[in-house]
Design a protein around this motif. Sequence first.
Motif, PDB file in Angstrom:
ATOM      1  N   LEU A   1       0.823  -1.201   0.000  1.00 59.08           N
ATOM      2  CA  LEU A   1       0.000   0.000   0.000  1.00 59.08           C
ATOM      3  C   LEU A   1       0.865   1.262   0.000  1.00 59.08           C
ATOM      4  O   LEU A   1       0.570   2.234  -0.713  1.00 59.08           O
ATOM      5  N   LEU A   2       1.936   1.250   0.780  1.00 63.42           N
ATOM      6  CA  LEU A   2       2.848   2.395   0.809  1.00 63.42           C
ATOM      7  C   LEU A   2       3.486   2.621  -0.559  1.00 63.42           C
ATOM      8  O   LEU A   2       3.532   3.755  -1.061  1.00 63.42           O
ATOM      9  N   ASP A   3       3.967   1.549  -1.162  1.00 66.12           N
ATOM     10  CA  ASP A   3       4.605   1.671  -2.474  1.00 66.12           C
ATOM     11  C   ASP A   3       3.618   2.194  -3.517  1.00 66.12           C
ATOM     12  O   ASP A   3       3.956   3.046  -4.352  1.00 66.12           O
ATOM     13  N   ALA A   4       2.379   1.700  -3.474  1.00 68.28           N
ATOM     14  CA  ALA A   4       1.374   2.141  -4.445  1.00 68.28           C
ATOM     15  C   ALA A   4       0.997   3.601  -4.206  1.00 68.28           C
ATOM     16  O   ALA A   4       0.851   4.378  -5.163  1.00 68.28           O
ATOM     17  N   ALA A   5       0.847   3.982  -2.949  1.00 69.49           N
ATOM     18  CA  ALA A   5       0.496   5.372  -2.637  1.00 69.49           C
ATOM     19  C   ALA A   5       1.562   6.320  -3.162  1.00 69.49           C
ATOM     20  O   ALA A   5       1.254   7.395  -3.692  1.00 69.49           O
TER      21      ALA A   5
ATOM     22  N   GLN B   1       8.210  -0.283   9.471  1.00 63.69           N
ATOM     23  CA  GLN B   1       7.630  -0.148   8.133  1.00 63.69           C
ATOM     24  C   GLN B   1       8.106   1.145   7.461  1.00 63.69           C
ATOM     25  O   GLN B   1       8.480   1.143   6.281  1.00 63.69           O
ATOM     26  N   ILE B   2       8.110   2.245   8.206  1.00 59.52           N
ATOM     27  CA  ILE B   2       8.560   3.525   7.656  1.00 59.52           C
ATOM     28  C   ILE B   2      10.053   3.499   7.349  1.00 59.52           C
ATOM     29  O   ILE B   2      10.502   3.966   6.288  1.00 59.52           O
ATOM     30  N   ASP B   3      10.848   2.939   8.258  1.00 56.89           N
ATOM     31  CA  ASP B   3      12.292   2.870   8.030  1.00 56.89           C
ATOM     32  C   ASP B   3      12.609   2.086   6.760  1.00 56.89           C
ATOM     33  O   ASP B   3      13.446   2.498   5.951  1.00 56.89           O
ATOM     34  N   ALA B   4      11.929   0.945   6.577  1.00 53.30           N
ATOM     35  CA  ALA B   4      12.171   0.117   5.396  1.00 53.30           C
ATOM     36  C   ALA B   4      11.749   0.847   4.128  1.00 53.30           C
ATOM     37  O   ALA B   4      12.427   0.771   3.090  1.00 53.30           O
ATOM     38  N   PHE B   5      10.643   1.578   4.192  1.00 50.37           N
ATOM     39  CA  PHE B   5      10.166   2.306   3.019  1.00 50.37           C
ATOM     40  C   PHE B   5      11.160   3.396   2.612  1.00 50.37           C
ATOM     41  O   PHE B   5      11.476   3.547   1.425  1.00 50.37           O
ATOM     42  N   VAL B   6      11.646   4.148   3.578  1.00 49.99           N
ATOM     43  CA  VAL B   6      12.586   5.229   3.272  1.00 49.99           C
ATOM     44  C   VAL B   6      13.868   4.672   2.651  1.00 49.99           C
ATOM     45  O   VAL B   6      14.429   5.247   1.708  1.00 49.99           O
ATOM     46  N   GLN B   7      14.318   3.524   3.141  1.00 49.21           N
ATOM     47  CA  GLN B   7      15.547   2.919   2.634  1.00 49.21           C
ATOM     48  C   GLN B   7      15.394   2.468   1.178  1.00 49.21           C
ATOM     49  O   GLN B   7      16.357   2.533   0.399  1.00 49.21           O
ATOM     50  N   ARG B   8      14.191   2.027   0.787  1.00 46.97           N
ATOM     51  CA  ARG B   8      14.034   1.499  -0.573  1.00 46.97           C
ATOM     52  C   ARG B   8      13.465   2.526  -1.545  1.00 46.97           C
ATOM     53  O   ARG B   8      13.293   2.217  -2.736  1.00 46.97           O
ATOM     54  N   THR B   9      13.154   3.744  -1.053  1.00 45.66           N
ATOM     55  CA  THR B   9      12.442   4.716  -1.883  1.00 45.66           C
ATOM     56  C   THR B   9      13.235   6.008  -2.037  1.00 45.66           C
ATOM     57  O   THR B   9      13.254   6.847  -1.125  1.00 45.66           O
ATOM     58  N   PRO B  10      13.888   6.223  -3.168  1.00 48.25           N
ATOM     59  CA  PRO B  10      14.592   7.484  -3.407  1.00 48.25           C
ATOM     60  C   PRO B  10      13.613   8.659  -3.371  1.00 48.25           C
ATOM     61  O   PRO B  10      12.499   8.567  -3.884  1.00 48.25           O
ATOM     62  N   GLY B  11      14.020   9.744  -2.745  1.00 47.91           N
ATOM     63  CA  GLY B  11      13.183  10.938  -2.700  1.00 47.91           C
ATOM     64  C   GLY B  11      12.188  10.963  -1.569  1.00 47.91           C
ATOM     65  O   GLY B  11      11.455  11.945  -1.402  1.00 47.91           O
ATOM     66  N   ALA B  12      12.117   9.893  -0.749  1.00 47.42           N
ATOM     67  CA  ALA B  12      11.213   9.875   0.404  1.00 47.42           C
ATOM     68  C   ALA B  12      11.887  10.572   1.578  1.00 47.42           C
ATOM     69  O   ALA B  12      12.977  10.179   1.991  1.00 47.42           O
ATOM     70  N   VAL B  13      11.236  11.603   2.096  1.00 44.08           N
ATOM     71  CA  VAL B  13      11.800  12.394   3.185  1.00 44.08           C
ATOM     72  C   VAL B  13      10.856  12.347   4.383  1.00 44.08           C
ATOM     73  O   VAL B  13       9.651  12.577   4.242  1.00 44.08           O
ATOM     74  N   VAL B  14      11.409  12.037   5.540  1.00 44.22           N
ATOM     75  CA  VAL B  14      10.618  12.011   6.764  1.00 44.22           C
ATOM     76  C   VAL B  14      10.340  13.439   7.215  1.00 44.22           C
ATOM     77  O   VAL B  14      11.237  14.281   7.268  1.00 44.22           O
ATOM     78  N   GLU B  15       9.077  13.711   7.518  1.00 43.96           N
ATOM     79  CA  GLU B  15       8.695  14.999   8.087  1.00 43.96           C
ATOM     80  C   GLU B  15       8.344  14.780   9.556  1.00 43.96           C
ATOM     81  O   GLU B  15       7.314  14.175   9.870  1.00 43.96           O
ATOM     82  N   PRO B  16       9.185  15.239  10.474  1.00 41.89           N
ATOM     83  CA  PRO B  16       8.960  14.972  11.898  1.00 41.89           C
ATOM     84  C   PRO B  16       7.643  15.570  12.394  1.00 41.89           C
ATOM     85  O   PRO B  16       7.238  16.659  11.966  1.00 41.89           O
ATOM     86  N   LEU B  17       7.002  14.846  13.276  1.00 40.94           N
ATOM     87  CA  LEU B  17       5.811  15.323  13.967  1.00 40.94           C
ATOM     88  C   LEU B  17       6.187  15.656  15.408  1.00 40.94           C
ATOM     89  O   LEU B  17       7.141  15.091  15.954  1.00 40.94           O
ATOM     90  N   ASP B  18       5.411  16.534  16.033  1.00 39.94           N
ATOM     91  CA  ASP B  18       5.779  16.966  17.379  1.00 39.94           C
ATOM     92  C   ASP B  18       5.184  16.048  18.444  1.00 39.94           C
ATOM     93  O   ASP B  18       4.477  15.083  18.148  1.00 39.94           O
ATOM     94  N   ALA B  19       5.455  16.382  19.696  1.00 45.64           N
ATOM     95  CA  ALA B  19       5.113  15.510  20.820  1.00 45.64           C
ATOM     96  C   ALA B  19       3.613  15.368  21.043  1.00 45.64           C
ATOM     97  O   ALA B  19       3.189  14.479  21.804  1.00 45.64           O
ATOM     98  N   ARG B  20       2.796  16.198  20.386  1.00 46.27           N
ATOM     99  CA  ARG B  20       1.344  16.026  20.514  1.00 46.27           C
ATOM    100  C   ARG B  20       0.889  14.670  19.983  1.00 46.27           C
ATOM    101  O   ARG B  20      -0.180  14.173  20.353  1.00 46.27           O
ATOM    102  N   PHE B  21       1.696  14.059  19.114  1.00 48.70           N
ATOM    103  CA  PHE B  21       1.317  12.801  18.473  1.00 48.70           C
ATOM    104  C   PHE B  21       1.931  11.578  19.164  1.00 48.70           C
ATOM    105  O   PHE B  21       1.860  10.477  18.627  1.00 48.70           O
ATOM    106  N   GLY B  22       2.496  11.771  20.332  1.00 46.74           N
ATOM    107  CA  GLY B  22       3.034  10.642  21.072  1.00 46.74           C
ATOM    108  C   GLY B  22       4.537  10.675  21.189  1.00 46.74           C
ATOM    109  O   GLY B  22       5.199  11.676  20.888  1.00 46.74           O
ATOM    110  N   ARG B  23       5.087   9.572  21.608  1.00 51.41           N
ATOM    111  CA  ARG B  23       6.529   9.451  21.832  1.00 51.41           C
ATOM    112  C   ARG B  23       7.251   9.169  20.516  1.00 51.41           C
ATOM    113  O   ARG B  23       6.670   8.610  19.584  1.00 51.41           O
ATOM    114  N   GLU B  24       8.510   9.560  20.455  1.00 53.70           N
ATOM    115  CA  GLU B  24       9.310   9.267  19.261  1.00 53.70           C
ATOM    116  C   GLU B  24       9.437   7.761  19.090  1.00 53.70           C
ATOM    117  O   GLU B  24       9.665   7.026  20.042  1.00 53.70           O
TER     118      GLU B  24
END
Length: 431
Positions: free
Chosen positions: A354-358, A383-406
């Motif tokens: 689903l991630l790859d298709a999206a 799942q996110i770590d694996a996706f970023v490693q296999r997907t050129p151009g995928a950039v993580v956008e950090p979310l703040d502490a309102r969304f839970g723990r890192e």
Amino acid sequence: MKPAPGVALRIAATQTLGVVLQRQRSLKAELAQRLPTLRDTRDRALLEAIVFTAIRGQAQYDAALKAWVAKPLGRSDDELRTLLYVGLAQIQMGLPAHAAVDATVEATRAMGRTHQAGMVNAILRRALREGLPEVAPEATWPEWLRKRVQRDWGDAAQAVFAASAIPAPMWLRVNRTRIDRAAYRARLEKAGIEATMPAFPEDALVLATPVAVSELPGFDEGLVSVQDGSAQCVADALAPKPGARVLDACAAPGGKSAHLLERDPTLQLFALDIDAQRLRRVHETHARLGVGANAHLLAADAAAPDTWWDGVPFDAILLDAPCSATGIVRRQPDVLLHRRDTDVESLCDIQARLLDAAWTMLAPGGTVLYATCSILAEENAGQIDAFVQRTPGAVVEPLDARFGRESGAGRQRLPGEDGMDGFFYGRLSKR
């Protein structure tokens, strides 16, 4: 001769519980069929409470039966065991003895088990006198799953088990297109329903005591929805730009896409679900809330865009992926009955597809929000770590502490934290 109303309800509770325990049917699906057959809303509420309590308390009841029954109950005693669970659940709920014991004993007779009525009476009255044995909260979790939670969360695992063992609070989402949150809270108070207004998420109210949906003022008119705070946070985590072209890739039952449209009616929103029947629920949800005119509903597989996508990229994609649901055990305790260790590997494969298709459908500069109601690292941070490693151009956008723990490249809220369900959020942008 029909059994007395209280007896009929105990029989219905036993039958409902039996289907969930012995036939592995979803509790949610079974209640959806069973509850409408009861005319009185109080009976519906009681049946639901008995069954939920029985599933949560199964480990305690088994410990009691092991200690109190001379001959262990076998597979042929499934119905008797379920009857006892129903009786013990009522005692745990604090129902009066005449309701918890007498009606359950009469239900035993009405179900053709007169020869076991004395046994049921004796066990329930012993529970009244002595109380139920104490068991650790993690005792209800299958060993394979308990070990995964302990592996992923270490010292926090015990808090996960404890929070998952108690009923969740009732969260509401106020439809800002129809009423202001403070004004709706005032309507609740006028109806005698106490609610608090958390700072985040900003459309939420939390009830001091859960009530039937039918008691919520203006529910049928679309003023409010029932939705946990963690699920409401999705709209803030995705945060599409005004008027954006947005895809909700796994939309049923429709609460999150409706929330996005409540926030911004100008969105060009496409709500997709692989199950046409479940997609009808999305339509019903959108129609009740008055946002249906702004959504395009499609019954299709998000993992196979070639079969439905018109080739026009999306500015933002919400992927609320199928998952183990281990973050919502307090709301769906039967998750612990039905989940198998082999399920997780299959779910991880689906999530990755689903991630790859999206990603193929996302416009440059666009955003994907990957979300689950799981607490397992392999479905979330892994799942996110694996996706970023296999997907050129995928950039993580950090979310703040309102969304839970890192948690890796995302944020994880564990069950009970901030009063919310367990939920994971991972936000990615396309360079």
